[in-house]
Design a protein around this motif. Sequence first.
Motif, mmCIF file in Angstrom:
data_model
loop_
_atom_site.group_PDB
_atom_site.id
_atom_site.type_symbol
_atom_site.label_atom_id
_atom_site.label_comp_id
_atom_site.label_asym_id
_atom_site.label_seq_id
_atom_site.Cartn_x
_atom_site.Cartn_y
_atom_site.Cartn_z
ATOM 1 N N THR A 81 1.110 -1.636 0.128
ATOM 2 C CA THR A 81 -0.112 0.114 -0.338
ATOM 3 C C THR A 81 0.835 1.258 0.231
ATOM 4 O OG1 THR A 81 -0.220 0.012 2.111
ATOM 5 C CG2 THR A 81 -1.537 -0.995 1.360
ATOM 6 N N SER A 82 0.113 2.553 -0.130
ATOM 7 C CA SER A 82 0.816 3.491 -0.859
ATOM 8 C C SER A 82 0.482 4.318 -0.145
ATOM 9 C CB SER A 82 2.470 3.906 -1.842
ATOM 10 O OG SER A 82 0.672 3.300 -2.620
ATOM 11 N N ALA A 83 -0.808 4.535 0.532
ATOM 12 C CA ALA A 83 -1.774 5.599 0.841
ATOM 13 C C ALA A 83 -0.615 6.413 1.860
ATOM 14 C CB ALA A 83 -3.020 5.672 1.272
ATOM 15 N N PRO A 84 -1.183 7.433 2.147
ATOM 16 C CA PRO A 84 -0.860 8.738 3.193
ATOM 17 C C PRO A 84 -1.143 8.653 4.287
ATOM 18 C CG PRO A 84 -2.053 9.510 1.985
ATOM 19 C CD PRO A 84 -1.881 9.012 1.177
ATOM 20 N N SER A 85 -2.052 7.187 4.415
ATOM 21 C CA SER A 85 -2.513 7.219 5.714
ATOM 22 C C SER A 85 -2.197 5.840 6.486
ATOM 23 C CB SER A 85 -4.997 6.852 5.664
ATOM 24 O OG SER A 85 -4.246 5.993 4.362
ATOM 25 N N ILE A 86 -3.036 5.873 7.391
ATOM 26 C CA ILE A 86 -2.239 4.275 8.497
ATOM 27 C C ILE A 86 -3.086 2.613 7.299
ATOM 28 C CG2 ILE A 86 -3.041 3.045 10.215
ATOM 29 C CD1 ILE A 86 -2.764 6.005 11.877
ATOM 30 N N GLU A 87 -2.490 2.317 7.169
ATOM 31 C CA GLU A 87 -2.360 1.108 7.433
ATOM 32 C C GLU A 87 -1.946 0.202 7.950
ATOM 33 O OE1 GLU A 87 -2.186 3.118 4.519
ATOM 34 O OE2 GLU A 87 -4.250 3.252 3.767
ATOM 35 N N THR A 88 -3.102 -0.832 8.308
ATOM 36 C CA THR A 88 -2.762 -1.980 9.913
ATOM 37 C C THR A 88 -3.312 -3.211 9.791
ATOM 38 O OG1 THR A 88 -1.553 -2.062 11.714
ATOM 39 C CG2 THR A 88 -3.074 -0.918 11.503
ATOM 40 N N ALA A 89 -2.787 -3.735 10.704
ATOM 41 C CA ALA A 89 -3.414 -4.866 10.805
ATOM 42 C C ALA A 89 -3.811 -6.014 10.253
ATOM 43 C CB ALA A 89 -4.751 -4.721 11.704
ATOM 44 N N ILE A 102 -5.800 -9.685 0.996
ATOM 45 C CA ILE A 102 -5.362 -9.769 2.654
ATOM 46 C C ILE A 102 -6.683 -8.027 3.434
ATOM 47 C CG2 ILE A 102 -3.642 -7.790 3.535
ATOM 48 C CD1 ILE A 102 -1.559 -9.171 1.850
ATOM 49 N N VAL A 103 -7.448 -8.818 3.522
ATOM 50 C CA VAL A 103 -7.993 -7.952 4.582
ATOM 51 C C VAL A 103 -7.547 -6.908 5.562
ATOM 52 C CG1 VAL A 103 -8.910 -9.550 6.227
ATOM 53 C CG2 VAL A 103 -10.285 -7.382 5.781
ATOM 54 N N PHE A 104 -7.350 -5.760 5.546
ATOM 55 C CA PHE A 104 -6.697 -5.148 6.680
ATOM 56 C C PHE A 104 -7.476 -3.800 7.125
ATOM 57 C CE2 PHE A 104 -6.161 -1.470 3.609
ATOM 58 C CZ PHE A 104 -6.481 -2.177 2.248
ATOM 59 N N GLU A 105 -6.922 -3.026 8.069
ATOM 60 C CA GLU A 105 -7.689 -1.685 8.241
ATOM 61 C C GLU A 105 -6.670 -0.518 7.477
ATOM 62 O OE1 GLU A 105 -7.496 -2.379 12.554
ATOM 63 O OE2 GLU A 105 -6.596 0.092 12.592
ATOM 64 N N SER A 106 -8.185 0.842 8.018
ATOM 65 C CA SER A 106 -7.544 1.951 6.854
ATOM 66 C C SER A 106 -8.132 3.005 7.391
ATOM 67 C CB SER A 106 -6.985 1.557 5.722
ATOM 68 O OG SER A 106 -7.089 2.957 4.865
ATOM 69 N N ASP A 107 -7.306 4.045 7.422
ATOM 70 C CA ASP A 107 -8.337 5.432 7.536
ATOM 71 C C ASP A 107 -8.357 6.017 6.547
ATOM 72 O OD1 ASP A 107 -5.995 6.163 7.890
ATOM 73 O OD2 ASP A 107 -6.043 7.415 10.055
ATOM 74 N N ARG A 108 -7.707 5.558 5.858
ATOM 75 C CA ARG A 108 -8.131 6.555 4.117
ATOM 76 C C ARG A 108 -8.847 7.519 3.714
ATOM 77 N NH1 ARG A 108 -6.696 2.343 0.341
ATOM 78 N NH2 ARG A 108 -5.457 1.332 1.801
ATOM 79 N N TYR A 152 -10.326 -3.228 4.523
ATOM 80 C CA TYR A 152 -10.674 -3.257 3.163
ATOM 81 C C TYR A 152 -9.913 -4.291 2.597
ATOM 82 C CZ TYR A 152 -11.062 2.302 3.275
ATOM 83 O OH TYR A 152 -11.466 3.399 3.608
ATOM 84 N N ILE A 153 -10.568 -4.780 1.729
ATOM 85 C CA ILE A 153 -10.002 -6.270 1.101
ATOM 86 C C ILE A 153 -9.240 -5.987 -0.488
ATOM 87 C CG2 ILE A 153 -10.483 -8.850 -0.039
ATOM 88 C CD1 ILE A 153 -12.753 -8.918 2.024
ATOM 89 N N MET A 154 -7.825 -6.238 -0.271
ATOM 90 C CA MET A 154 -7.085 -6.079 -1.583
ATOM 91 C C MET A 154 -6.412 -7.584 -2.061
ATOM 92 S SD MET A 154 -3.611 -4.354 -0.396
ATOM 93 C CE MET A 154 -2.480 -4.914 1.392
ATOM 94 N N ASN A 155 -5.752 -7.589 -3.227
ATOM 95 C CA ASN A 155 -5.171 -8.924 -3.310
ATOM 96 C C ASN A 155 -3.842 -9.075 -2.348
ATOM 97 O OD1 ASN A 155 -7.113 -9.574 -5.521
ATOM 98 N ND2 ASN A 155 -6.106 -8.852 -7.192
ATOM 99 N N ALA A 156 -3.321 -10.199 -2.959
ATOM 100 C CA ALA A 156 -2.171 -10.701 -1.533
ATOM 101 C C ALA A 156 -1.131 -9.885 -2.282
ATOM 102 C CB ALA A 156 -2.019 -11.784 -1.276
ATOM 103 N N GLU A 157 -1.219 -9.200 -3.358
ATOM 104 C CA GLU A 157 0.034 -9.208 -4.219
ATOM 105 C C GLU A 157 -0.283 -7.145 -3.974
ATOM 106 O OE1 GLU A 157 -2.007 -11.362 -6.467
ATOM 107 O OE2 GLU A 157 -1.220 -12.823 -5.252
ATOM 108 N N GLY A 158 -1.517 -6.235 -3.656
ATOM 109 C CA GLY A 158 -1.173 -5.097 -3.206
ATOM 110 C C GLY A 158 -2.456 -4.468 -4.582
ATOM 111 N N GLY A 159 -2.689 -3.530 -4.731
ATOM 112 C CA GLY A 159 -3.040 -2.928 -5.711
ATOM 113 C C GLY A 159 -4.376 -2.543 -5.111
ATOM 114 N N GLU A 160 -5.792 -2.050 -5.771
ATOM 115 C CA GLU A 160 -6.961 -1.266 -5.875
ATOM 116 C C GLU A 160 -7.563 -1.973 -4.474
ATOM 117 O OE1 GLU A 160 -9.212 1.017 -6.484
ATOM 118 O OE2 GLU A 160 -7.948 1.337 -6.660
#
Lengths: 170, 441
Positions: free
Chosen positions: B292-300, B310-316, B323-331
């Motif tokens: 991920t490369s957003a300027p927000s917090i991405e964790t857990a 991958i499911v994760f949390e973000s404050d974007r 949020y859910i994304m592919n394990a290689e990253g991306g949208e």
Amino acid sequence: MSIRNFLLVACLGATLAACTDGAPWNSDDGDGSSNAVDLNRPGLIGDQSSPAYFQQAIGDRVLFAVDQSTLSPDAQAVLAAQASWLLDNPDYSVTIEGHADEQGTREYNLALGASRANEARDFLVSRGVSASRLRVVSYGKERPVEICSEESCYSQNRRAVTVLTGGLTG
Amino acid sequence: MKRVFAGILIGLAALVAPLVAVAQSGPLRIEITEGVIEPLPYAVPDFVGNGANASEIASQLSRVIAADLSGTGLFREIPASAHISKVTDFGAPVKYADWKAVNAQALITGSVSVSGSRLTVQFRVYDVFAGGELGTGLQFAGSTAGWRRMAHKVADAVYSRITGEGGYFDSRVVFVSETGPKNDRRKRLAIMDYDGANVQYLTDSSAIVLAPRFSPSGDRVLYTSYETGVPQVHVLDVGKVKKRILRADEEGMSFAPRFSPDGRKIVYSQTRGRNTDLYLMDIDGGSRKRLTSAPSIETAPSFSPDGRQIVFESDRSGSQQLYIMNAEGGEARRISFGQGRYGTPVWSPRGDLIAFTKQNKGRFHIGVMRVDGSEERLLTASFLDEGPTWSPNGRVIMFTRETQGTNGRALLYSVDISGRNLRPVRTPDGGSDPAWSPLQN
């Protein structure tokens, strides 16, 4: 009033010499990170180059709003004073500790504390303090200074503390 | 013959519907309704002991089996004081009428043989009202020191035969043991059986440790430690209690690690300046990829069981969301849309649900939702609940509950995914950040 501040006042009201051996200076709420010699001999608050002056007269911490890491005008004023003190006292390095209150999940609070510490760090750098003198660490919600579960405590725990690590070794 | 158990089977298979009631009006008649559960009555008379000390072990073993089964909330033990029959010979025919008379729908009998330090356990499960055996008899053998594990294995087999699902009793939990007041909390990594027995400490309390996570095979644990002064991801070999830092040369903080399902990679958070992002790294410390490369917090972050997402949390979006994304990253696509903030998502081992922590109006909840974000259900509510972890069969969630105020302390709790059977998990001191192992082999 925090326990630290209370102890300081108690010390200042008593014999100043006795305070230099006291615990209040030895560490903030860090995890053994404040181990530099200067902090064991903080000097007198009247001495403007002393850690005591930095911690108490200037203020070693800034506070944040809920879930925010932006610096308030008050926080900027404190950090500006910290920056000029650090420019006047180039022998000191610092660790900026970022903290969060307990109202949040553990991982998020770690990231939030990091964001707060880095806001403070970036401000000091913008005022001319060399980045090489500054370290940051986040404790998330792991090291509260106040332990009640009310906003009066939470507001003190949402903080970035500039801890002098002293000497040129830092 | 299996009709008596069909109700529970169907209930467990239903994901969203809470457990079913097994309301009996006449023998073998089952009514299924939502919202109420009548636990299935069973009897587990003390196993028959053969050999020196065998009776003592047999009795303790039977008690652990009963604690496992009754602890699920799905079963209710008919106490020994109510039994009419005494089982003194494992091979003798079962007197079904005696067990029917005390309304035991399931009966578990067994024998325990001790020879030196070797222990052999045999058992059978009966459907009392059908008057026959459920499955066939099984035997486990091992050392006497491992008697609790054998009890858990018997209970897993019973649970599995009656519910049609995998068990979870022969499993372990790694967690953070906590002592001291809130402003001087001491934390150590500890590991124990799922029921709180056999606690061992894996680290001392000289450095803060957080959020341990098991490898898929249960032999290693990832965790975050302040040993170097800043939080960094460590990996520990559970058997050898040998640890190392991953990427010790890394600038900044790393935390919130989790293994990929194949055990070869870890996904974790790395902080650079104000920004926290997700990274994927080979466990051997080799190649690393920023996800991920957003300027927000991405964790857990947490992998799907197939390792593809991958499911994760973000404050974007402005507040913590899932949020859910592919394990290689991306949208990434947002899946949480209810009121409040959502964090610490964990994919269930079955792949169908996401467990999470929700913060809303000053309260914390453990909840589950489907992978597409639908059918959100809150299982708990308290001053501070957080950090869910799944039982190996995806039926139970363990989490941290912290009490309010200056004397607040953290304890482990578990709850069924139906929201029933909320109960504390026994630990010697305070406990937080539990992570459930897979079933042991």
